[in-house]
Design a protein around this motif. Structure first.
Motif, PDB file in Angstrom:
ATOM      1  N   ASP A   1       1.630   2.386 -12.155  1.00  0.00           N
ATOM      2  CA  ASP A   1       2.235   1.511 -11.141  1.00  0.00           C
ATOM      3  C   ASP A   1       1.336   1.402  -9.909  1.00  0.00           C
ATOM      4  N   ALA A   2       0.761   2.528  -9.504  1.00  0.00           N
ATOM      5  CA  ALA A   2      -0.125   2.522  -8.334  1.00  0.00           C
ATOM      6  C   ALA A   2      -1.377   1.698  -8.607  1.00  0.00           C
ATOM      7  N   LYS A   3      -1.896   1.794  -9.820  1.00  0.00           N
ATOM      8  CA  LYS A   3      -3.122   1.070 -10.167  1.00  0.00           C
ATOM      9  C   LYS A   3      -2.932  -0.431 -10.024  1.00  0.00           C
ATOM     10  N   ALA A   4      -1.789  -0.934 -10.455  1.00  0.00           N
ATOM     11  CA  ALA A   4      -1.534  -2.372 -10.354  1.00  0.00           C
ATOM     12  C   ALA A   4      -1.479  -2.821  -8.896  1.00  0.00           C
ATOM     13  N   ALA A   5      -0.780  -2.053  -8.065  1.00  0.00           N
ATOM     14  CA  ALA A   5      -0.666  -2.407  -6.647  1.00  0.00           C
ATOM     15  C   ALA A   5      -2.013  -2.322  -5.943  1.00  0.00           C
ATOM     16  N   LEU A   6      -2.786  -1.283  -6.259  1.00  0.00           N
ATOM     17  CA  LEU A   6      -4.096  -1.112  -5.628  1.00  0.00           C
ATOM     18  C   LEU A   6      -5.056  -2.213  -6.053  1.00  0.00           C
ATOM     19  N   ALA A   7      -4.990  -2.606  -7.323  1.00  0.00           N
ATOM     20  CA  ALA A   7      -5.862  -3.682  -7.796  1.00  0.00           C
ATOM     21  C   ALA A   7      -5.543  -4.991  -7.093  1.00  0.00           C
TER      22      ALA A   7
ATOM     23  N   LEU B   1       0.830  -1.204   0.000  1.00  0.00           N
ATOM     24  CA  LEU B   1       0.000   0.000   0.000  1.00  0.00           C
ATOM     25  C   LEU B   1       0.860   1.248   0.000  1.00  0.00           C
ATOM     26  N   GLN B   2       1.928   1.243   0.789  1.00  0.00           N
ATOM     27  CA  GLN B   2       2.832   2.386   0.813  1.00  0.00           C
ATOM     28  C   GLN B   2       3.508   2.578  -0.547  1.00  0.00           C
ATOM     29  N   THR B   3       3.819   1.464  -1.206  1.00  0.00           N
ATOM     30  CA  THR B   3       4.409   1.545  -2.544  1.00  0.00           C
ATOM     31  C   THR B   3       3.439   2.209  -3.516  1.00  0.00           C
ATOM     32  N   ALA B   4       2.164   1.867  -3.390  1.00  0.00           N
ATOM     33  CA  ALA B   4       1.155   2.486  -4.259  1.00  0.00           C
ATOM     34  C   ALA B   4       1.070   3.985  -4.005  1.00  0.00           C
TER      35      ALA B   4
END
Length: 227
Positions: free
Chosen positions: A79-85, A65-68
């Motif tokens: 990049d954030a979208k992939a992590a959040l998904a 989550l922090q990475t997103a």
């Protein structure tokens, strides 16, 4: 010969009887006792293992989550979208809810209001998530959809949250009051505005708007009476 009945002899007999009882219990139930001990140790080990796994999984999700968030701050929405998904479909309700709402905010910022409202609505209807988060998601959904919803729908959604002891009184109450005004019910709107204005736990900015709302309703009501 006089029987030996002193304290040492009685203690010796008592110890012998106890020894016989222990041997008897162990002979009859020894396997059950061993099984219970082993089972208890296995359960204890399982609890420790589950705690370690749970803590490790939560730590990984927090890092993701922090990475997103870091990707969003660096203007890397893909990049954030992939992590959040990925987080949104995880088995942890809390992290899933935060990830889905963050994704919904990104949709809203991109002008995709229908998709954003639907995303917030999915969080609001997810019973695996805690009620405070679901209430917040419902407020955000209703706020986004406000102009396209019938006033009564807004009132029905928000009225349970627009009460004096609710943490969401300010946000939900404003929408309820505005919906009453759209239904030409100034008295009901004034009552909600007044409750907001008089509740100390509501943020000051919202309370000031509520005071202005009361004044505006009073002026409008006076003008209508004059006509």
């Amino acid at each position: 010969m006089t029987p030996k009945t002193d304290e040492a002899f009685l203690r010796e007999v008592d110890e012998e009887l106890r020894r016989d009882q222990i041997v008897g219990v162990w002979t009859q139930h020894g396997r059950l006792i061993v099984g219970a001990i082993v089972g208890g140790l296995l359960i204890f080990a399982g609890v420790l293992g589950w705690r370690y796994w749970s803590h490790s999984a939560a730590e990984k999700q927090a890092v993701k989550l922090q990475t997103a968030y870091d990707s969003l701050a660096a203007n890397k929405p893909a990049d954030a979208k992939a992590a959040l998904a990925d987080l949104g479909t995880s088995g942890a309700p809390g992290y899933s809810a935060v990830a889905r709402m963050t994704a919904a905010n990104q949709l809203f910022n991109a002008g995709k209001t229908k998709e954003a409202a639907a995303q917030f609505g999915s969080v609001a209807g997810d019973t695996k998530i805690g009620k405070p988060i679901r209430d917040y998601a419902l407020i955000r959904q209703t706020n986004i959809e406000f102009d396209s919803l019938a006033p009564q729908v807004i009132i029905d959604r928000m009225k349970p949250l627009a009460v004096k002891d609710s943490a969401w009184l300010g946000s939900a109450g404003e929408m309820v009051a505005m919906a009453y005004l759209r239904l030409n019910k100034p008295n009901e709107a004034r009552s909600v505005f007044k409750t907001i204005a008089e509740t100390d736990s509501v943020p000051e900015s919202i309370r000031q708007r509520a005071v202005q709302g009361v004044d505006a309703v009073d002026v409008g009501t006076t003008d209508q009476k004059g006509k």
